[in-house]
Design an enzyme around this catalytic site. Structure first.
Site: not given
Ligand code: FPP
Length: 239
Positions: A20, A68
């Site tokens: 996250d 998501n």
């Molecule tokens: C949450 O952070 C993260 C996600 C919804 C996506 C996670 C995906 C990746 C790390 C890339 C996937 C690819 C690989 C190769 C592992 P957020 O977007 O909710 O962050 P925020 O809360 O700060 O908005």
């Protein structure tokens, strides 16, 4: 027999991570959210390698939840592209890295090329020792509902009886069938929620919440989380 200090401090065999904070990391830098996910994917590579060095047997990461899909089309496409790129590389370097892949979630909603990459990665890596479980289009409640539905269907078909159902048997209907529960679940980014992640499997896990955004998460942060896990285990664990 008393355990040596080294054995006592062996890393958990299964670590799960809610990756996250990618969006906030990007915002702090005036970058698009997809740049945050790209940095998050790099962080994942770093931590997966480090887990292998430590001898962690299973690493489960929350890459995309059932919720998501509500994000913008551009952001969803960006995350899917990163996953495709990662899996293509993983398939290419499979012999070298010797990582085994499993996917938790309903893959049917993913694009056919991504589904194929997931299935290829899973089938071609089945014999390797270190295992990465990607939660993709995954929700903990959804997993439990799907499992209950499959068991009910078998009862309706006359293959099972309701009284056969135990916790151990129910485990076998989950995406995580055959994998030990995570001893440690880590959520970076300062949020203190479970967000529908591994609801069944984390019944006895230690949760460690950390004030670092996922793209900034380093091996030292993982060491810190494992040290916290050991401190709690020493204080509250059995003999
Ligand atoms: C949450 O952070 C993260 C996600 C919804 C996506 C996670 C995906 C990746 C790390 C890339 C996937 C690819 C690989 C190769 C592992 P957020 O977007 O909710 O962050 P925020 O809360 O700060 O908005």
């Amino acid at each position: 027999m008393a355990l040596s200090e080294k054995e006592t401090l062996a890393p958990p065999q299964h670590i799960a991570i809610i990756m996250d904070g990618n969006g906030r990391w990007a915002k702090q830098r005036g970058l698009p959210r997809t740049a945050g996910h790209a940095a998050g994917a790099e962080s994942f590579r770093r931590i997966a390698n480090y887990c292998r060095t430590l001898g962690v047997r299973y690493l489960t990461v929350y890459a995309f939840s059932t919720e998501n899909w509500k994000r913008s089309q551009e952001e969803v496409a960006g995350i899917m592209k990163l996953l495709r790129k990662y899996l293509e590389e993983a398939l290419r370097d499979m012999e070298k890295n010797r990582v085994c892949f499993r996917f938790f979630g309903d893959l049917s909603r993913l694009s056919p090329p991504l589904q194929k990459l997931c299935l290829d990665a899973q089938s071609r890596s089945a014999d390797y020792d270190v295992q990465v479980n990607f939660c993709l289009n995954y929700g903990g409640r959804d997993e439990i509902v799907q499992a209950a539905r499959r068991f009910a269907q078998q009862v309706a078909n006359g293959e099972r009886r309701p009284e056969e159902l135990t916790e151990n048997l129910f485990d076998q209907y989950l995406y995580s069938a055959g994998i030990p529960d995570p001893e440690l679940v880590i959520r970076p980014s300062g949020e203190k929620r479970i967000s529908n992640f591994l609801l069944w499997q984390s019944a006895y896990s230690e949760y460690v919440f950390m004030n670092v955004l996922w793209p900034d998460f380093t091996p030292e942060h993982l060491d810190e989380a494992i040290a916290e896990y050991h401190r709690r285990n020493r204080r509250f664990g059995g003999t």
